[in-house]
Structures are given as structure tokens and as C-alpha cells.
Design a protein around this motif. Sequence first.
Motif, PDB file in Angstrom:
ATOM      1  N   VAL A  39       0.848  -1.198   0.000  1.00  0.00           N
ATOM      2  CA  VAL A  39       0.000   0.000   0.000  1.00  0.00           C
ATOM      3  C   VAL A  39       0.880   1.244   0.000  1.00  0.00           C
ATOM      4  O   VAL A  39       1.813   1.351   0.785  1.00  0.00           O
ATOM      5  N   LYS A  40       0.575   2.166  -0.881  1.00  0.00           N
ATOM      6  CA  LYS A  40       1.398   3.380  -0.990  1.00  0.00           C
ATOM      7  C   LYS A  40       0.673   4.591  -0.405  1.00  0.00           C
ATOM      8  O   LYS A  40      -0.536   4.753  -0.612  1.00  0.00           O
ATOM      9  N   ARG A  41       1.441   5.421   0.281  1.00  0.00           N
ATOM     10  CA  ARG A  41       0.921   6.689   0.815  1.00  0.00           C
ATOM     11  C   ARG A  41       1.059   7.732  -0.282  1.00  0.00           C
ATOM     12  O   ARG A  41       2.173   8.000  -0.748  1.00  0.00           O
ATOM     13  N   VAL A  42      -0.075   8.293  -0.702  1.00  0.00           N
ATOM     14  CA  VAL A  42      -0.060   9.269  -1.807  1.00  0.00           C
ATOM     15  C   VAL A  42      -0.892  10.495  -1.425  1.00  0.00           C
ATOM     16  O   VAL A  42      -1.656  10.452  -0.448  1.00  0.00           O
ATOM     17  N   LYS A  50      -3.122  16.771   2.479  1.00  0.00           N
ATOM     18  CA  LYS A  50      -3.690  15.536   3.039  1.00  0.00           C
ATOM     19  C   LYS A  50      -3.186  14.324   2.239  1.00  0.00           C
ATOM     20  O   LYS A  50      -3.265  14.324   1.010  1.00  0.00           O
ATOM     21  N   MET A  51      -2.666  13.333   2.954  1.00  0.00           N
ATOM     22  CA  MET A  51      -2.175  12.117   2.306  1.00  0.00           C
ATOM     23  C   MET A  51      -3.101  10.955   2.676  1.00  0.00           C
ATOM     24  O   MET A  51      -3.641  10.910   3.781  1.00  0.00           O
ATOM     25  N   SER A  52      -3.257  10.001   1.777  1.00  0.00           N
ATOM     26  CA  SER A  52      -4.132   8.841   2.028  1.00  0.00           C
ATOM     27  C   SER A  52      -3.549   7.621   1.349  1.00  0.00           C
ATOM     28  O   SER A  52      -2.582   7.719   0.600  1.00  0.00           O
ATOM     29  N   MET A  53      -4.223   6.494   1.558  1.00  0.00           N
ATOM     30  CA  MET A  53      -3.815   5.271   0.863  1.00  0.00           C
ATOM     31  C   MET A  53      -4.203   5.388  -0.609  1.00  0.00           C
ATOM     32  O   MET A  53      -5.290   5.875  -0.934  1.00  0.00           O
ATOM     33  N   ASN A  54      -3.294   4.970  -1.490  1.00  0.00           N
ATOM     34  CA  ASN A  54      -3.600   4.962  -2.924  1.00  0.00           C
ATOM     35  C   ASN A  54      -4.936   4.220  -3.146  1.00  0.00           C
ATOM     36  O   ASN A  54      -5.094   3.104  -2.669  1.00  0.00           O
ATOM     37  N   PRO A  55      -5.907   4.829  -3.838  1.00  0.00           N
ATOM     38  CA  PRO A  55      -7.239   4.207  -3.964  1.00  0.00           C
ATOM     39  C   PRO A  55      -7.202   2.777  -4.523  1.00  0.00           C
ATOM     40  O   PRO A  55      -7.973   1.925  -4.081  1.00  0.00           O
ATOM     41  N   PHE A  56      -6.320   2.492  -5.471  1.00  0.00           N
ATOM     42  CA  PHE A  56      -6.266   1.127  -6.025  1.00  0.00           C
ATOM     43  C   PHE A  56      -5.752   0.134  -4.973  1.00  0.00           C
ATOM     44  O   PHE A  56      -6.057  -1.060  -5.048  1.00  0.00           O
ATOM     45  N   ASP A  57      -4.983   0.643  -4.006  1.00  0.00           N
ATOM     46  CA  ASP A  57      -4.475  -0.234  -2.942  1.00  0.00           C
ATOM     47  C   ASP A  57      -5.575  -0.540  -1.925  1.00  0.00           C
ATOM     48  O   ASP A  57      -5.588  -1.613  -1.322  1.00  0.00           O
ATOM     49  N   GLU A  58      -6.506   0.419  -1.738  1.00  0.00           N
ATOM     50  CA  GLU A  58      -7.667   0.136  -0.869  1.00  0.00           C
ATOM     51  C   GLU A  58      -8.458  -1.015  -1.467  1.00  0.00           C
ATOM     52  O   GLU A  58      -8.951  -1.889  -0.760  1.00  0.00           O
ATOM     53  N   ILE A  59      -8.578  -0.997  -2.800  1.00  0.00           N
ATOM     54  CA  ILE A  59      -9.295  -2.081  -3.483  1.00  0.00           C
ATOM     55  C   ILE A  59      -8.544  -3.401  -3.289  1.00  0.00           C
ATOM     56  O   ILE A  59      -9.148  -4.458  -3.080  1.00  0.00           O
ATOM     57  N   ALA A  60      -7.212  -3.328  -3.303  1.00  0.00           N
ATOM     58  CA  ALA A  60      -6.388  -4.538  -3.103  1.00  0.00           C
ATOM     59  C   ALA A  60      -6.576  -5.083  -1.685  1.00  0.00           C
ATOM     60  O   ALA A  60      -6.727  -6.302  -1.492  1.00  0.00           O
ATOM     61  N   VAL A  61      -6.601  -4.181  -0.696  1.00  0.00           N
ATOM     62  CA  VAL A  61      -6.805  -4.626   0.696  1.00  0.00           C
ATOM     63  C   VAL A  61      -8.177  -5.275   0.812  1.00  0.00           C
ATOM     64  O   VAL A  61      -8.336  -6.361   1.380  1.00  0.00           O
ATOM     65  N   GLU A  62      -9.190  -4.611   0.230  1.00  0.00           N
ATOM     66  CA  GLU A  62     -10.562  -5.143   0.294  1.00  0.00           C
ATOM     67  C   GLU A  62     -10.631  -6.549  -0.302  1.00  0.00           C
ATOM     68  O   GLU A  62     -11.234  -7.453   0.272  1.00  0.00           O
ATOM     69  N   GLU A  63      -9.996  -6.735  -1.445  1.00  0.00           N
ATOM     70  CA  GLU A  63     -10.046  -8.045  -2.107  1.00  0.00           C
ATOM     71  C   GLU A  63      -9.373  -9.110  -1.237  1.00  0.00           C
ATOM     72  O   GLU A  63      -9.879 -10.223  -1.102  1.00  0.00           O
TER      73      GLU A  63
END
Length: 259
Positions: free
Chosen positions: A7-10, A32-45
Motif C-alpha cells: 500500500v502506498k501513501r499518496v 492531506k495524504m491517504s492510501m492509494n485508492p487502487f491499494d484500498e481495493i487490493a486490501v478489500e479483495e
Amino acid sequence: MKILVPVKRVVDYNVKIRVKPDGSGVDLANVKMSMNPFDEIAVEEALRLREAGKASEVIVVSIGPAQAAETIRSALSMGADRGVLVKAEQPVEPLAVAKILKGVAEAERPGLIILGKQAIDDDCNQTGQMLAAFLGWGQGTFASKVVIEAEEVGAGEVSRGTVDVTREVDGGLQTVTLKLPAVVTTDLRLNEPRYASLPNIMKAKKKTIEEKTPADFGVDISPRLKILKTIEPPSRKAGVKVGSAAELVARLRNEAGVI
Ligand code: AMP
């Protein structure tokens, strides 16, 4: 089977990007920094696969500054089991990220690594592909569906089995079967990530985040690319209102030259 999720901080996707006045890059001060949105999808999966009994543990890893621990903590609040922070104070290019992830994969021996298809800050879309090549594993990129047919071979062991990955390609959808262990990268339509619940946020505070350095994996993170210039996209010109359909057609033909 373990699943590893990088997961990348972007910069948060809602933030309007400001370029530094000297053009040397993007201004990250007070942004404001957050988790890369595609990585949130990866965590969810990964969490859904664990909940379906296809995986036993979800490990998240981030390569970045000390604050990347917050990004890992967000993934732990969604439900991931533990984290690894590979501390790097300077930006790390995809090639070095892939080399470090190879080291983490060799230490953790996951059956599956799920990454985002791209990080929204550098838009590289390189890390997953390079990681699969370094490991010599199959890759299913731009996944919109992931189905695992795996057989557990003991705690901590890599599963035998396959994963079917439906990929979003130009002409439509393509499904590939990969032997585990494998690398998958997520596309937007794979799932809708969950919000962290309050009890899970509390639980996440007690989960462990192991700290490592690139040197622990023998990786040199010195940049290989030199950024020459960063510029903002040209601002869009204001539109015009036309009085009638005939005027619209005339302008499209005579001014825009598109018909
Ligand atoms: P990129 O190739 O830079 O577009 O990134 C693709 C994916 O690689 C991201 O969605 C992340 O899953 C992973 N990744 C890239 N950089 C990092 C990093 N610094 N730490 C953890 N994961 C990363």
C-alpha cells in the motif's frame, strides 16, 4: 495461505495538486495524504478472500517515510492482520519498490500478492509487473474479478492451486488462469472498499507493524531517473453559449473544424 498487499501513501485524490514554484515537483507541504485508492481495493479483495476461507492472513507493506505507518494503520483498521513498514525518507522509484517487495515476499512466502494497478501520484503502472518478473511468478493485471482455487499445504506454506483473474483489457474482458503463487493488480471495478468500523479502528491500534529498511533487503534506492521539470496542465478555456443548433453546427464546421 498468506496474502501480501503493498500500500502506498499518496496525495489524497480530492486534493488539488500544487506544483512547486521552481518546477522541481509537487508541493507536499500541509497536504492531506491517504492510501492509494487502487491499494484500498487490493486490501478489500484480500480481506474478502480471507473471509471466504481462501487465505489465512493478510499482511500489508508500505515503503515510505515514518508517516506511511498511518497508511498501514488504515489497512489494519479495514481488517488486515499485520503490517511491515520499510522506512525510506526519499521517494522510491517503482524498480526499487519492486526489488524491496521481492525481498518481503521471499521472507513472508505469500501465495498471492495483490497490488494496485497504479499509484495515483506517479501513474507509473510498473511495480506489479516488475515484481512478478523478479519473482518469476505469473501476473494478472487490471483485475476486475479474482477467483482462487487453492489447496492449503500447511500453515505458513504457499498454497498449491490456481487463481482465475478477469482482466479489463481494451477490447473487453480477458480471463487468465495463473498458478499460485501469483501477482495480481487491481482495477477500479474489482470491488468497493469497506469503511473501517470503530471497533476495528480500536483493534488496529494493537496490531503489529514491523519496521525494516531497504538495506535489510540489500536494495539501493538511489534514484535512476532525473526529473527535469514539473508543470501544471494548461487551464481550460472558458466555453461559449450558442444561440441555435445552426450556429453550433456552423462553429463546429468553421471554427473548430471537427465536422
Ligand atoms: P506504480 O507502479 O508506482 O504505479 O504502483 C503500482 C502499485 O505498486 C501501487 O498501487 C502499490 O500497490 C504498489 N506500490 C508502489 N509504490 C509503493 C510503495 N512505496 N509502497 C508500497 N507499495 C507501493
